[in-house]
Design a protein around this motif. Structure first.
Motif, short mmCIF file in Angstrom:
data_model
loop_
_atom_site.label_atom_id
_atom_site.label_comp_id
_atom_site.label_asym_id
_atom_site.label_seq_id
_atom_site.Cartn_x
_atom_site.Cartn_y
_atom_site.Cartn_z
N GLU A 208 0.87 -1.18 -0.03
CA GLU A 208 0.08 -0.11 -0.21
C GLU A 208 0.93 1.16 -0.11
O GLU A 208 0.62 2.32 -0.56
N PRO B 245 -4.10 6.55 -11.42
CA PRO B 245 -4.26 5.92 -12.89
C PRO B 245 -3.71 6.61 -14.06
O PRO B 245 -3.69 8.03 -13.94
N TRP C 119 4.11 1.31 -13.93
CA TRP C 119 3.17 2.51 -13.49
C TRP C 119 3.98 3.63 -13.09
O TRP C 119 3.61 4.76 -13.84
N GLU D 176 -4.40 -7.19 -10.71
CA GLU D 176 -4.87 -6.14 -9.87
C GLU D 176 -4.55 -4.91 -10.21
O GLU D 176 -5.24 -3.81 -10.19
N VAL D 177 -3.18 -4.77 -9.71
CA VAL D 177 -2.58 -3.54 -9.97
C VAL D 177 -2.58 -2.90 -11.53
O VAL D 177 -2.86 -1.54 -11.63
N HIS E 273 -5.04 -3.22 -13.57
CA HIS E 273 -6.36 -2.66 -13.38
C HIS E 273 -6.58 -1.41 -12.70
O HIS E 273 -7.00 -0.26 -13.07
N MET E 274 -5.82 -1.06 -11.68
CA MET E 274 -5.69 0.07 -10.92
C MET E 274 -5.16 1.11 -11.61
O MET E 274 -5.51 2.27 -11.46
#
Length: 267
Positions: A120, A128, A220, A239-240, A242-243
């Motif tokens: 986190e 994003p 990212w 998951e990351v 998508h984030m």
């Protein structure tokens, strides 16, 4: 003093029932201590070469260069051992970067986020992506073949990974190799930052191994909108992706690929 990236050793080969002694080339693995303005950040196991790019790319991905002015990178000596003469790099911001909190454990060649307090903490500072370029499936399918001629160390040793920043048409821009997947990505990102090419919204990222969390996180942080991997993704990397708004394509194989997040461009 340049370090060799390979080392020749004598091995015993067993082929078709026959046995013989023969030389073989293996990839060199050595520690690199990364510092920021003289403060120790971490020690990572890596293949020597492109160490300045690795230092810059790593500190960028960790968010340590946010708002800081990059003044340069230098290699430092370590003791009297000639083999370790340049196993420290110091990323210099002239004190404009916040002093880092050093990792308590070394970063291995296999793990890009070892010693980080929590996932986190790494994601809180990222938002994003938008306005990134799309990469057609046909380009994804061909990118590995276009990168392979630049994988000289892999051709020699078979023991390293490659990362590549490529244009939307598949043309490789920066290719780097290392025993660690994440190190290879850091070297690519470091080169782009040194060239003033970040964020990399107009480029895709290719990796020759699996697409774990640390690969997608580094993509990212660098602004890549597309990640293409030869190996498998993980649940967290999907998951990351998508984030982040990243198109994540993996399990690249002749004539096929799986898209786990995002939507590739259509031709």
């Amino acid at each position: 003093m340049a370090h060799s990236r390979t080392r020749r050793i004598l091995v015993r080969r067993h082929d078709d029932g026959a046995s013989r002694r023969a030389p073989d080339e293996v990839a060199v693995e050595e520690p690199l201590e990364i510092r920021l303005d003289g403060h120790v950040v971490t020690t990572t196991m890596r293949t020597p070469g492109d160490d300045h790019e690795l230092g810059v790319g790593f500190t960028w991905a960790e968010g340590l260069l946010d708002g800081a002015r990059l003044g340069g990178v230098r290699s430092c000596g370590l003791g009297l051992d000639a083999r370790a003469a340049f196993n420290i790099v110091d990323v210099d911001t002239g004190g404009t970067a916040e002093p880092p909190t050093p990792r308590l454990t070394p970063t291995t060649a296999a793990c890009g986020v070892c010693g980080v307090a929590s996932v986190e903490d790494m994601l809180d500072r990222l938002r994003p992506l938008d306005r990134t370029v799309d990469v057609p499936v046909e380009v994804m399918l061909a990118v590995a073949d276009r990168v392979r001629p630049a994988q000289e160390l892999f051709s020699t040793t078979g023991g390293v990974h490659a990362a590549c920043a490529f244009h939307p048409d598949g043309e490789p821009l920066v290719v780097r190799e290392d025993i660690g997947r994440h190190n290879a990505v850091d070297k690519v990102v470091g080169r782009l930052h040194l060239d003033g090419r970040l964020p990399a919204a107009d480029l895709g990222l290719f990796v020759s191994g699996r697409a774990g969390f640390e690969i997608v996180q580094k993509a990212w942080a660098a602004g890549f909108g597309t990640v293409v991997a030869v190996g498998a993704p993980t649940s967290l990397s999907v998951e990351v992706a998508h984030m982040a708004g990243i198109t994540l394509a993996a399990f690249l194989r002749p004539g096929g690929i799986n898209v786990y997040a995002g939507e590739p461009a259509r031709t």
